[in-house]
Design a protein around this motif. Structure first.
Motif, PDB file in Angstrom:
ATOM      1  N   TRP A  42     -25.154  26.074   2.911  1.00 43.51           N
ATOM      2  CA  TRP A  42     -23.857  26.652   2.556  1.00 43.51           C
ATOM      3  C   TRP A  42     -24.008  28.071   2.006  1.00 43.51           C
ATOM      4  O   TRP A  42     -23.127  28.912   2.201  1.00 43.51           O
ATOM      5  N   THR A  43     -25.095  28.347   1.298  1.00 41.45           N
ATOM      6  CA  THR A  43     -25.355  29.714   0.850  1.00 41.45           C
ATOM      7  C   THR A  43     -26.435  30.378   1.686  1.00 41.45           C
ATOM      8  O   THR A  43     -26.484  31.605   1.762  1.00 41.45           O
ATOM      9  N   ALA A  44     -27.294  29.592   2.333  1.00 40.13           N
ATOM     10  CA  ALA A  44     -28.405  30.153   3.110  1.00 40.13           C
ATOM     11  C   ALA A  44     -28.002  30.576   4.518  1.00 40.13           C
ATOM     12  O   ALA A  44     -28.589  31.494   5.083  1.00 40.13           O
ATOM     13  N   LEU A  45     -27.004  29.914   5.105  1.00 41.39           N
ATOM     14  CA  LEU A  45     -26.644  30.160   6.497  1.00 41.39           C
ATOM     15  C   LEU A  45     -25.179  30.559   6.698  1.00 41.39           C
ATOM     16  O   LEU A  45     -24.869  31.359   7.573  1.00 41.39           O
ATOM     17  N   LEU A  46     -24.278  29.960   5.929  1.00 42.97           N
ATOM     18  CA  LEU A  46     -22.852  30.173   6.188  1.00 42.97           C
ATOM     19  C   LEU A  46     -22.401  31.627   6.013  1.00 42.97           C
ATOM     20  O   LEU A  46     -21.630  32.128   6.847  1.00 42.97           O
ATOM     21  N   PRO A  47     -22.819  32.356   4.952  1.00 39.85           N
ATOM     22  CA  PRO A  47     -22.316  33.733   4.792  1.00 39.85           C
ATOM     23  C   PRO A  47     -22.578  34.631   5.993  1.00 39.85           C
ATOM     24  O   PRO A  47     -21.729  35.463   6.347  1.00 39.85           O
ATOM     25  N   SER A  48     -23.719  34.468   6.649  1.00 40.39           N
ATOM     26  CA  SER A  48     -24.017  35.311   7.811  1.00 40.39           C
ATOM     27  C   SER A  48     -23.166  34.923   9.013  1.00 40.39           C
ATOM     28  O   SER A  48     -23.032  35.709   9.958  1.00 40.39           O
ATOM     29  N   ARG A  49     -22.583  33.743   8.984  1.00 39.12           N
ATOM     30  CA  ARG A  49     -21.757  33.276  10.105  1.00 39.12           C
ATOM     31  C   ARG A  49     -20.307  33.723   9.962  1.00 39.12           C
ATOM     32  O   ARG A  49     -19.677  34.098  10.956  1.00 39.12           O
ATOM     33  N   ILE A  50     -19.756  33.654   8.752  1.00 43.90           N
ATOM     34  CA  ILE A  50     -18.322  33.924   8.592  1.00 43.90           C
ATOM     35  C   ILE A  50     -18.027  35.046   7.602  1.00 43.90           C
ATOM     36  O   ILE A  50     -16.868  35.341   7.352  1.00 43.90           O
ATOM     37  N   GLY A  51     -19.066  35.654   7.042  1.00 43.96           N
ATOM     38  CA  GLY A  51     -18.863  36.714   6.053  1.00 43.96           C
ATOM     39  C   GLY A  51     -19.025  36.187   4.644  1.00 43.96           C
ATOM     40  O   GLY A  51     -18.667  35.051   4.342  1.00 43.96           O
ATOM     41  N   THR A  52     -19.546  37.033   3.783  1.00 43.32           N
ATOM     42  CA  THR A  52     -19.867  36.606   2.422  1.00 43.32           C
ATOM     43  C   THR A  52     -18.628  36.181   1.641  1.00 43.32           C
ATOM     44  O   THR A  52     -18.598  35.109   1.039  1.00 43.32           O
ATOM     45  N   ALA A  53     -17.585  37.016   1.636  1.00 41.41           N
ATOM     46  CA  ALA A  53     -16.401  36.707   0.847  1.00 41.41           C
ATOM     47  C   ALA A  53     -15.727  35.426   1.321  1.00 41.41           C
ATOM     48  O   ALA A  53     -15.305  34.592   0.515  1.00 41.41           O
ATOM     49  N   ASN A 103     -36.890  33.486  15.408  1.00 39.72           N
ATOM     50  CA  ASN A 103     -38.313  33.794  15.325  1.00 39.72           C
ATOM     51  C   ASN A 103     -38.886  33.357  13.976  1.00 39.72           C
ATOM     52  O   ASN A 103     -38.147  32.971  13.057  1.00 39.72           O
ATOM     53  N   GLU A 104     -40.189  33.427  13.860  1.00 35.66           N
ATOM     54  CA  GLU A 104     -40.864  32.931  12.655  1.00 35.66           C
ATOM     55  C   GLU A 104     -40.397  33.648  11.402  1.00 35.66           C
ATOM     56  O   GLU A 104     -40.186  33.020  10.352  1.00 35.66           O
ATOM     57  N   GLU A 105     -40.188  34.955  11.492  1.00 38.89           N
ATOM     58  CA  GLU A 105     -39.764  35.721  10.318  1.00 38.89           C
ATOM     59  C   GLU A 105     -38.357  35.303   9.863  1.00 38.89           C
ATOM     60  O   GLU A 105     -38.104  35.148   8.657  1.00 38.89           O
ATOM     61  N   ARG A 106     -37.479  35.104  10.815  1.00 38.98           N
ATOM     62  CA  ARG A 106     -36.107  34.726  10.453  1.00 38.98           C
ATOM     63  C   ARG A 106     -36.067  33.315   9.878  1.00 38.98           C
ATOM     64  O   ARG A 106     -35.360  33.051   8.903  1.00 38.98           O
ATOM     65  N   ARG A 107     -36.844  32.413  10.468  1.00 38.92           N
ATOM     66  CA  ARG A 107     -36.888  31.053   9.933  1.00 38.92           C
ATOM     67  C   ARG A 107     -37.522  31.015   8.545  1.00 38.92           C
ATOM     68  O   ARG A 107     -37.112  30.224   7.690  1.00 38.92           O
ATOM     69  N   ALA A 108     -38.497  31.872   8.307  1.00 42.72           N
ATOM     70  CA  ALA A 108     -39.116  31.925   6.984  1.00 42.72           C
ATOM     71  C   ALA A 108     -38.109  32.397   5.933  1.00 42.72           C
ATOM     72  O   ALA A 108     -38.101  31.904   4.791  1.00 42.72           O
ATOM     73  N   ALA A 109     -37.246  33.341   6.314  1.00 44.12           N
ATOM     74  CA  ALA A 109     -36.220  33.810   5.381  1.00 44.12           C
ATOM     75  C   ALA A 109     -35.232  32.690   5.069  1.00 44.12           C
ATOM     76  O   ALA A 109     -34.825  32.514   3.909  1.00 44.12           O
ATOM     77  N   VAL A 110     -34.828  31.926   6.096  1.00 40.67           N
ATOM     78  CA  VAL A 110     -33.942  30.787   5.864  1.00 40.67           C
ATOM     79  C   VAL A 110     -34.624  29.758   4.976  1.00 40.67           C
ATOM     80  O   VAL A 110     -33.998  29.197   4.058  1.00 40.67           O
ATOM     81  N   ALA A 111     -35.904  29.508   5.202  1.00 41.48           N
ATOM     82  CA  ALA A 111     -36.641  28.539   4.389  1.00 41.48           C
ATOM     83  C   ALA A 111     -36.644  28.954   2.919  1.00 41.48           C
ATOM     84  O   ALA A 111     -36.486  28.105   2.028  1.00 41.48           O
ATOM     85  N   ARG A 112     -36.802  30.233   2.653  1.00 41.28           N
ATOM     86  CA  ARG A 112     -36.773  30.710   1.260  1.00 41.28           C
ATOM     87  C   ARG A 112     -35.396  30.485   0.642  1.00 41.28           C
ATOM     88  O   ARG A 112     -35.280  30.060  -0.515  1.00 41.28           O
ATOM     89  N   ASP A 113     -34.358  30.753   1.415  1.00 36.23           N
ATOM     90  CA  ASP A 113     -32.995  30.564   0.885  1.00 36.23           C
ATOM     91  C   ASP A 113     -32.685  29.080   0.674  1.00 36.23           C
ATOM     92  O   ASP A 113     -31.996  28.708  -0.285  1.00 36.23           O
ATOM     93  N   LEU A 114     -33.176  28.228   1.560  1.00 32.48           N
ATOM     94  CA  LEU A 114     -32.983  26.786   1.386  1.00 32.48           C
ATOM     95  C   LEU A 114     -33.740  26.284   0.150  1.00 32.48           C
ATOM     96  O   LEU A 114     -33.249  25.408  -0.573  1.00 32.48           O
ATOM     97  N   GLU A 115     -34.909  26.829  -0.086  1.00 33.39           N
ATOM     98  CA  GLU A 115     -35.668  26.451  -1.279  1.00 33.39           C
ATOM     99  C   GLU A 115     -34.915  26.872  -2.544  1.00 33.39           C
ATOM    100  O   GLU A 115     -34.895  26.149  -3.539  1.00 33.39           O
ATOM    101  N   ARG A 116     -34.251  28.013  -2.486  1.00 34.35           N
ATOM    102  CA  ARG A 116     -33.426  28.460  -3.614  1.00 34.35           C
ATOM    103  C   ARG A 116     -32.268  27.483  -3.826  1.00 34.35           C
ATOM    104  O   ARG A 116     -31.911  27.171  -4.974  1.00 34.35           O
ATOM    105  N   GLU A 117     -31.685  26.994  -2.734  1.00 33.37           N
ATOM    106  CA  GLU A 117     -30.626  25.990  -2.867  1.00 33.37           C
ATOM    107  C   GLU A 117     -31.153  24.725  -3.544  1.00 33.37           C
ATOM    108  O   GLU A 117     -30.466  24.132  -4.386  1.00 33.37           O
TER     109      GLU A 117
END
Length: 268
Positions: free
Chosen positions: A152-163, A223-237
């Protein structure tokens, strides 16, 4: 995957595509470690078998109700047990989301019903989403006192906008199938009876395309770099979830949420 958990996610083959069906309908396909372990095993099975595409759907009225609130509430009297359970369930969900993002071929979510809480991650990890007109997306975190998980915070903002993503979560807004289509979260919507046919039509089109091109396209996007960034954000969640789940006010909110459901069961 244990034999006891294998029935929680079914794998069927249709025209070269792997169809995975969440099968815990008595609990709204709520996410528990056993179901997520079965899901990850089925994803791996489909990958090793060379599936031309992966379809994820649910059995019953809901796609998935997300985390099993009743289970969280039952453990809320012992903070140690609750934290252990929360770490296990959110960690397993994060791993399943990353498995879907790493899948080598197109992923389609066939949403047969409501998607709530962390189950949104299974929707957000799909390339295409075909949504029943009876389905909807809703967070429930602010009502429950949970921290958002499942992307919800790791993936959704990039899909529909932060606000917009923040507004939906702050106000616990329910996004109908039509809303999801308008926001770009759904590829198309349809009457419930047409869901499988609409997905099959997309699979038929994919089957006409060059499989190598599809694979390279998905691998380059996820790609690996993008998935690694998502993994970091999911860990923050995950850390945020653990920080809030054992609070007294969260326990009170869970009990208030479950009370009407218990009363309804008592009247039947």
């Amino acid at each position: 995957m244990s034999a006891a958990a294998s029935h929680l996610v079914h794998l069927d083959w249709r025209e070269g595509a792997a169809w995975l069906t969440l099968d815990r309908p008595g609990r709204g396909n709520a996410l528990v470690p056993e179901l997520l372990a079965a899901l990850r095993a089925r994803i791996d099975e489909a990958r090793q078998a060379g599936a031309g595409a992966l379809v994820l759907t649910g059995r019953g009225r809901a796609f998935s109700a997300g985390g099993d609130v009743a289970r969280f509430a039952a453990l809320s009297g012992d903070s140690s047990d609750l934290l252990d359970w929360s770490r296990e369930i959110v960690g397993a969900l994060n791993a399943a989301i990353l498995d879907l993002l790493a899948f080598p071929m197109p992923v389609i979510a066939a949403l047969n019903g409501p998607v709530t809480g962390g189950a949104a991650g299974l929707m957000l990890a799909a390339d295409m989403v075909v949504m029943s007109e009876e389905a909807f997306l809703q967070p429930y975190y602010a009502q429950m006192g949970f921290a958002p998980d499942g992307g919800w915070t790791a993936l959704l903002p990039s899909r529909i906008g932060t606000a917009r993503a923040l507004e939906v979560q702050y106000l616990n807004q329910r996004l109908s199938a039509a809303d999801c289509l308008r926001l770009g979260l759904a590829s198309e919507t349809c009457p419930p009876a047409q869901l499988e046919a609409r997905v099959r039509a997309r699979l038929a089109t994919l089957a006409e395309m060059d499989a190598g091109t599809l694979a390279v396209t998905r691998a380059n996007v996820w790609n690996e770099e993008r998935r690694a960034a998502v993994a970091r954000d999911l860990e923050r969640e995950l850390h945020g979830f653990l920080a809030l789940i054992a609070r007294p006010q969260t326990r009170e909110r869970m009990q208030a949420f479950l009370a009407p459901l218990a009363a309804g069961e008592g009247r039947r």
